[in-house]
Every structure is written in C-alpha cells, then in structure tokens.
Design an enzyme around this catalytic site. Sequence first.
Site, PDB file in Angstrom:
ATOM      1  N   CYS A  66       0.888  -1.162   0.000  1.00  0.00           N
ATOM      2  CA  CYS A  66       0.000   0.000   0.000  1.00  0.00           C
ATOM      3  C   CYS A  66       0.929   1.216   0.000  1.00  0.00           C
ATOM      4  O   CYS A  66       2.118   1.081  -0.304  1.00  0.00           O
ATOM      5  CB  CYS A  66      -0.992  -0.019   1.165  1.00  0.00           C
TER       6      CYS A  66
HETATM    7  C1  RB5 Z   1      -3.882   5.280   0.607  1.00  0.00           C
HETATM    8  O1  RB5 Z   1      -3.921   6.602   0.297  1.00  0.00           O
HETATM    9  C2  RB5 Z   1      -2.969   4.983   1.769  1.00  0.00           C
HETATM   10  O2  RB5 Z   1      -3.528   5.455   2.945  1.00  0.00           O
HETATM   11  C3  RB5 Z   1      -2.731   3.502   1.825  1.00  0.00           C
HETATM   12  O3  RB5 Z   1      -2.193   3.069   0.640  1.00  0.00           O
HETATM   13  C4  RB5 Z   1      -1.756   3.010   2.862  1.00  0.00           C
HETATM   14  O4  RB5 Z   1      -0.613   3.779   2.893  1.00  0.00           O
HETATM   15  C5  RB5 Z   1      -2.261   2.742   4.200  1.00  0.00           C
HETATM   16  O5  RB5 Z   1      -1.501   2.317   5.082  1.00  0.00           O
END
Ligand code: RB5
Length: 150
Positions: A66
């Site tokens: 993420c």
């Molecule tokens: C998305 O914008 C972001 O919050 C997600 O990808 C991640 O970093 C969450 O931990």
Amino acid sequence: MKVGIAADHGGYELKEIISTFLKSLGYDVKDYGAYELNTKDDYPDFVIPLARDIALQEIEKGIAICGSGVGASVAANKVAGVRAALINDHFSAHQGVEDDDMNMICLGGRVTGFMAAEELIISFLHAKFTGAERHKRRLKKVEDLETRNN
Ligand code: RB5
C-alpha cells in the site's frame, strides 16, 4: 514457489513492476489486484483475499503493498495464520522468515524504491524458517492468541 501479490492505489505501480520481475525469474505469481489504478480503492479489498489464501496454504508467501505498507500489515495480521510485517531493511526481510516464519512481506509503494523492493523481496522469498525450538515456542504463544479475543 507460488507467490501472491496485492496492492491498493498506493502500491499499484510497484506491484506491476514486482509482478513482472518475479515472473521473469520463473515464480508462479497470483495477482490479487488492484488491476487498475483507482485512487478511491481500499487496501483491505486486495490484501485480505491474499491473506486468506496464505492461511489456506494456497499461497506460500505473499507480498502486499500500500502507500506506506502499514495498512496492509495491519489488515493482513487480522487473518489467523498470517504473519505479516512491514519491511524496510534487508536483515528483517530474511530474519523475519528465519525466526518468525513471516509469510507476508508488506512494503510501502510511496516509501521503497523498486530496486530496493526487488532485493527485499528476493531476500524474503529465499529465506526459510529455521524451525528452532525457541522460535517454535514463541510462535506457539502468538498462535494461541488467534483463538482468544485478547
Ligand atoms: C492510501 O492513500 C494509503 O492510505 C494507503 O495506501 C496506505 O498507505 C495505508 O496504510
């Protein structure tokens, strides 16, 4: 080795690079999405299906990406049988498997560059759990938590 990979929009670009890289090395890669860049998507929608397949032993090792790698690791660790960690250094990439039997590596697509990510992932994939008694004892204590609410 069957490897699963999942990412939200924050990890989408890195997932595409890593997926191509692993296939070029001969890994059997299952992609859990996202299959397109959608800034409104949510990491649990991709990470949890991967985590469930790891728990079912359909997938040996997983890669979840993420933006920071934090959300992916928080979500994945809610699935019993998954041992996920956000990794930013080479030592932890292999020691996490050797000592803690880590079966999912989480990366930050907005944090870790693609060459570093490739090296961390190779280190993770090559590592093997030692099976040492002290590590099994510790993991049993962690596993026991999965059948409790606290
Ligand atoms: C998305 O914008 C972001 O919050 C997600 O990808 C991640 O970093 C969450 O931990």
